[in-house]
Design an enzyme around this catalytic site. Sequence first.
Site, PDB file in Angstrom:
ATOM      1  N   HIS A  84      34.699 -36.612  10.194  1.00  0.00           N
ATOM      2  CA  HIS A  84      34.067 -37.005   8.929  1.00  0.00           C
ATOM      3  C   HIS A  84      34.942 -36.715   7.713  1.00  0.00           C
ATOM      4  CE1 HIS A  84      33.318 -32.728   8.249  1.00  0.00           C
ATOM      5  NE2 HIS A  84      32.811 -33.003   7.069  1.00  0.00           N
ATOM      6  N   HIS A  99       0.812  -1.220   0.000  1.00  0.00           N
ATOM      7  CA  HIS A  99       0.000   0.000   0.000  1.00  0.00           C
ATOM      8  C   HIS A  99       0.845   1.269   0.000  1.00  0.00           C
ATOM      9  CE1 HIS A  99      -2.177  -3.194   2.304  1.00  0.00           C
ATOM     10  NE2 HIS A  99      -3.176  -2.858   1.500  1.00  0.00           N
ATOM     11  N   ASP A 157      33.544 -31.366  13.938  1.00  0.00           N
ATOM     12  CA  ASP A 157      33.550 -32.717  13.372  1.00  0.00           C
ATOM     13  C   ASP A 157      34.637 -32.853  12.302  1.00  0.00           C
ATOM     14  OD1 ASP A 157      33.084 -35.158  12.160  1.00  0.00           O
ATOM     15  OD2 ASP A 157      30.909 -35.005  12.324  1.00  0.00           O
ATOM     16  N   ASP A 214      28.646 -33.098   2.034  1.00  0.00           N
ATOM     17  CA  ASP A 214      28.066 -32.776   3.340  1.00  0.00           C
ATOM     18  C   ASP A 214      26.539 -32.718   3.282  1.00  0.00           C
ATOM     19  OD1 ASP A 214      30.456 -32.582   4.807  1.00  0.00           O
ATOM     20  OD2 ASP A 214      30.793 -30.547   4.111  1.00  0.00           O
ATOM     21  N   HIS A 249      34.813 -36.929   2.756  1.00  0.00           N
ATOM     22  CA  HIS A 249      35.473 -36.195   1.668  1.00  0.00           C
ATOM     23  C   HIS A 249      36.697 -36.944   1.139  1.00  0.00           C
ATOM     24  CE1 HIS A 249      32.781 -33.015   2.831  1.00  0.00           C
ATOM     25  NE2 HIS A 249      33.362 -32.855   4.014  1.00  0.00           N
TER      26      HIS A 249
HETATM   27 FE1  FES Z   1       0.224  -2.084   3.639  1.00  0.00          FE
HETATM   28 FE2  FES Z   1       2.863  -2.279   3.805  1.00  0.00          FE
HETATM   29  S1  FES Z   1       1.705  -0.556   3.278  1.00  0.00           S
HETATM   30  S2  FES Z   1       1.440  -3.844   4.068  1.00  0.00           S
HETATM   31 FE    FE Z   2      32.428 -31.666   5.460  1.00  0.00          FE
END
Ligand code: FES
Ligand code: FE
Length: 431
Positions: free
Chosen positions: A209, A104, A206, A363, A214
């Site tokens: 791992h 708005h 960790d 990962d 890897h």
């Molecule tokens: Fe209405 Fe931002 S102006 S939600």
């Molecule tokens: Fe990793």
Amino acid sequence: METDLSALVNAESGSVSRRIFADETIYRKELERIFARTWLFLCHESQLAAPGDYFATYMGEDPVIVCRARDGVIRAFLNSCQHRGMKVCREPAGNARAFTCIYHGWTYDECGRLVSVPYEEQAYGRPVDRDGRSLTRVPRLESYGGFVFGCWDDKVEALDTWLGDLRFHLDVFIERSLGGLEALSGVQRYRCDGNWKLPADNFAGDDYHVPWTHGSYLKLGVVSPQYAEARAYTVAFPYGHGIGDIHLAGEPLVADREFAQRFGPEAAEYVEAVYARAAERLGEPRNRIAAFGHGNIFPNFSLNDFSALWPVGIYLWHPRGPREMEVWQWCLVDRDAPASVRETAMGLFTQVQSAAGAFGQDDSENFEQASAATRGAVAQRQDFDYTMGLGKPFEDDAAQVLPGEVGPHFSEHCQRGFYREWRRLMTGGES
Ligand code: FES
Ligand code: FE
């Protein structure tokens, strides 16, 4: 029946209930008790270099705008219009004098103050109270070494206190950079069907791992074997922070010198300059630390730093429900690094730990499938095992220089510290 959250984590015996990785109610409590209560990393100051620069991010699931106003001060506020909640900033980053809501048209200035309401007289018949309708301000904002953190709890301890001895280690890459660190543009974002705590605990300590998950990538020789074989440590800190893979200088310097050959003579000179600067700026014993390795600042901010020639990687594991997270990552480089090093930085970064990178894919597969295999009724009865290193003595003279609770690189004491902090916050502050 109310869940006894303290019973879900037993850091002393190394067991963590799988419910905390799958349960929607527990997840909602995490948003309130962790993400709305503790310090969270927002961005690096170099991303907000000029007045009006902003970066849109999240604190838990709350969208926030971090902005450097014309007065030079960095502020952060909720990215949600006071009228009907629309995001007032829909760009990931940029420079703005004001934020105009597209719903708005209410407009807020770079300090979050409501400055304009369309058709005000016609619609409201009176001036709309501006003061009570500013965007909700993040009440605490502090920086350490250019890293900006925010917290919704105005009574939280100072950031320096909360980081504590971890600063000793962060200083290694903050202070060794010749021209200061700056963020390379571009944040990689991707969804991962896993719980946010899995990568956080992985980065927190960790190292176990790495040779397995890897292993195939390491065998390709893209990473110098000297990096892979250098002695490393894990270090735990109060408030749930942890670092894995800290290297002491010596072997890494040799590795950096060798790696610099791939870039050319200016990179070789740069490596010597960086180590000399670290020795001068950090002094004993900090100049003995070569790199931060990988670590996690509780709850969801991970970092990696492997060498003078690699960029510093930043990772945020934004929670999106018990079963999903949004991964954000970007990297920092030394402003005064030679062009060959800077130009290669993004390539190195994305080649390894990213959505399409070798480590990142390995990962993510673990995080997604461990989460999926944890949701079933039977799986939920079995705790995760964090017993590694419990009762195992650790003595290493070289590691005495490191502050924090130091352990060998195969240990789960950092993860136990992570979940101890999780339990403390989730149960209202008790240890
Ligand atoms: Fe209405 Fe931002 S102006 S939600
Ligand atoms: Fe990793």
